[in-house]
Scaffold this motif. Structure first.
Motif, mmCIF file in Angstrom:
data_model
loop_
_atom_site.group_PDB
_atom_site.id
_atom_site.type_symbol
_atom_site.label_atom_id
_atom_site.label_comp_id
_atom_site.label_asym_id
_atom_site.label_seq_id
_atom_site.Cartn_x
_atom_site.Cartn_y
_atom_site.Cartn_z
ATOM 1 N N TYR A 97 11.668 -13.928 5.850
ATOM 2 C CA TYR A 97 10.305 -14.464 5.957
ATOM 3 C C TYR A 97 9.866 -15.023 4.606
ATOM 4 N N SER A 98 10.459 -16.110 4.204
ATOM 5 C CA SER A 98 10.155 -16.690 2.883
ATOM 6 C C SER A 98 8.723 -17.228 2.799
ATOM 7 N N GLU A 99 8.076 -17.396 3.953
ATOM 8 C CA GLU A 99 6.699 -17.900 3.958
ATOM 9 C C GLU A 99 5.676 -16.805 3.643
ATOM 10 N N TYR A 100 6.121 -15.552 3.504
ATOM 11 C CA TYR A 100 5.213 -14.442 3.222
ATOM 12 C C TYR A 100 5.461 -13.883 1.830
ATOM 13 N N ASP A 101 4.412 -13.273 1.292
ATOM 14 C CA ASP A 101 4.493 -12.559 0.023
ATOM 15 C C ASP A 101 4.283 -11.084 0.352
ATOM 16 N N PHE A 102 5.284 -10.248 0.093
ATOM 17 C CA PHE A 102 5.237 -8.849 0.507
ATOM 18 C C PHE A 102 4.811 -7.918 -0.627
ATOM 19 N N SER A 103 3.931 -6.988 -0.284
ATOM 20 C CA SER A 103 3.467 -5.945 -1.195
ATOM 21 C C SER A 103 3.695 -4.600 -0.527
ATOM 22 N N LEU A 104 3.683 -3.542 -1.333
ATOM 23 C CA LEU A 104 3.851 -2.192 -0.801
ATOM 24 C C LEU A 104 2.523 -1.453 -0.792
ATOM 25 N N ILE A 105 2.309 -0.687 0.265
ATOM 26 C CA ILE A 105 1.158 0.208 0.356
ATOM 27 C C ILE A 105 1.714 1.623 0.314
ATOM 28 N N MET A 106 1.176 2.441 -0.571
ATOM 29 C CA MET A 106 1.673 3.817 -0.645
ATOM 30 C C MET A 106 0.577 4.760 -1.094
ATOM 31 N N GLU A 126 8.717 -7.716 -8.757
ATOM 32 C CA GLU A 126 8.603 -8.748 -7.718
ATOM 33 C C GLU A 126 7.534 -8.493 -6.669
ATOM 34 N N HIS A 127 6.931 -7.294 -6.671
ATOM 35 C CA HIS A 127 5.981 -6.959 -5.606
ATOM 36 C C HIS A 127 4.792 -6.191 -6.167
ATOM 37 N N ASP A 128 3.623 -6.441 -5.580
ATOM 38 C CA ASP A 128 2.439 -5.656 -5.915
ATOM 39 C C ASP A 128 2.512 -4.318 -5.183
ATOM 40 N N LEU A 129 1.922 -3.298 -5.784
ATOM 41 C CA LEU A 129 1.774 -1.993 -5.142
ATOM 42 C C LEU A 129 0.292 -1.734 -4.946
ATOM 43 N N TYR A 130 -0.074 -1.353 -3.725
ATOM 44 C CA TYR A 130 -1.445 -0.974 -3.405
ATOM 45 C C TYR A 130 -1.427 0.528 -3.142
ATOM 46 N N VAL A 131 -2.081 1.269 -4.025
ATOM 47 C CA VAL A 131 -2.002 2.728 -3.992
ATOM 48 C C VAL A 131 -3.344 3.304 -3.542
ATOM 49 N N PRO A 133 -5.665 6.840 -2.522
ATOM 50 C CA PRO A 133 -5.726 8.233 -2.987
ATOM 51 C C PRO A 133 -5.226 9.231 -1.948
ATOM 52 N N ARG A 134 -4.586 10.260 -2.456
ATOM 53 C CA ARG A 134 -4.160 11.396 -1.645
ATOM 54 C C ARG A 134 -4.717 12.655 -2.298
ATOM 55 N N PRO A 135 -4.925 13.715 -1.533
ATOM 56 C CA PRO A 135 -5.481 14.935 -2.110
ATOM 57 C C PRO A 135 -4.682 15.401 -3.327
ATOM 58 N N GLY A 136 -5.388 15.752 -4.407
ATOM 59 C CA GLY A 136 -4.752 16.267 -5.606
ATOM 60 C C GLY A 136 -4.309 15.214 -6.608
ATOM 61 N N PHE A 137 -4.548 13.931 -6.330
ATOM 62 C CA PHE A 137 -4.111 12.849 -7.220
ATOM 63 C C PHE A 137 -5.188 12.524 -8.239
ATOM 64 N N LYS A 138 -4.759 12.267 -9.479
ATOM 65 C CA LYS A 138 -5.689 11.831 -10.525
ATOM 66 C C LYS A 138 -5.228 10.471 -11.040
ATOM 67 N N ASP A 139 -6.170 9.558 -11.266
ATOM 68 C CA ASP A 139 -5.839 8.199 -11.709
ATOM 69 C C ASP A 139 -4.943 8.169 -12.940
ATOM 70 N N VAL A 148 0.081 -2.761 -10.209
ATOM 71 C CA VAL A 148 -0.294 -1.604 -9.407
ATOM 72 C C VAL A 148 -1.798 -1.641 -9.209
ATOM 73 N N HIS A 149 -2.226 -1.720 -7.958
ATOM 74 C CA HIS A 149 -3.653 -1.761 -7.623
ATOM 75 C C HIS A 149 -4.060 -0.393 -7.069
ATOM 76 N N LEU A 150 -4.949 0.293 -7.754
ATOM 77 C CA LEU A 150 -5.501 1.529 -7.215
ATOM 78 C C LEU A 150 -6.654 1.138 -6.306
ATOM 79 N N VAL A 151 -6.524 1.463 -5.035
ATOM 80 C CA VAL A 151 -7.501 1.048 -4.033
ATOM 81 C C VAL A 151 -8.374 2.242 -3.688
ATOM 82 N N ASN A 152 -9.673 2.029 -3.728
ATOM 83 C CA ASN A 152 -10.627 3.112 -3.504
ATOM 84 C C ASN A 152 -10.850 3.372 -2.012
ATOM 85 N N ALA A 153 -9.748 3.565 -1.296
ATOM 86 C CA ALA A 153 -9.819 3.839 0.146
ATOM 87 C C ALA A 153 -10.317 5.267 0.358
#
Length: 193
Positions: A97-106, A126-131, A133-139, A148-153
């Motif tokens: 899928y060369s027409e897409y730009d892939f990032s990871l969500i974790m 080569e890829h952005d990471l969208y992170v 929060p999970r319980p017990g995680f500190k920035d 690396v994008h920390l997302v305030n989900a």
């Protein structure tokens, strides 16, 4: 301009409202255009009786997201060599899928061990990471170079293991999963033993 696809990997055993809330948040509050749930195949070296077959888990995802066009289910790893490494899946998707730009969500819990992943430096290059929060995680635990994008989900404390255990204990928990997925799960008597 390429569409930005966020890849949300997991066993989704089963998918639940926590997974969907995170994906929905990413689709609406980030620059990602679509979120693909990449259902990870059963690891042939780790036979777990509680893990549903690949296609049942894919079906649960499909039934959960059918009404929301920004979310897609992907079985891309089902046909790739085992064990599945994220870098190999990303390389395959990039070629297909060369027409897409892939990032990871974790989740932030995965980010803590990210440096142990196969070719993690290349993933970061080569890829952005969208992170999210999970319980017990500190920035401050994020010390990686790259995009690396920390997302305030919202912080989601619900888990697939909780759902499996509740069903085994004969609890009726219809509001922890989308209705169509929960009905399929009940109809097929999944996780009851």
């Amino acid at each position: 301009m390429k569409l930005k696809i966020g890849l949300y990997f997991g066993s989704f055993n089963p998918i639940h409202i926590g997974h969907l809330a995170i994906a929905n948040y990413m689709a609406e509050y980030s620059d990602l255009d679509q979120i693909w749930f990449v259902v990870s195949p059963q690891n042939p070296f780790k036979q777990k009786s509680s893990l549903l077959s690949d296609y049942h888990r894919l079906e649960l995802v499909n039934r959960s997201i059918e009404a929301y066009p920004k979310l897609k289910a992907s079985n891309i790893e089902f046909g790739l060599p085992k064990p599945s490494y994220t870098i190999d899946t990303l390389t395959y998707l990039k070629e297909k899928y060369s027409e897409y730009d892939f990032s990871l969500i974790m989740g932030s819990d995965n980010l803590k061990n990210f440096e142990k992943w196969k070719n993690y430096e290349l993933i970061l290059q080569e890829h952005d990471l969208y992170v999210y929060p999970r319980p017990g995680f500190k920035d401050k635990e994020v010390e990686l170079n790259g995009t690396v994008h920390l997302v305030n989900a919202p912080l989601m404390e619900i888990s697939s293991s909780f759902i499996r255990e509740a069903i085994k204990e004969k609890k009726d928990i219809p509001y922890f999963m989308p209705e169509a997925a929960y009905n399929y799960l009940k109809e097929m008597h999944f996780y009851e033993r």
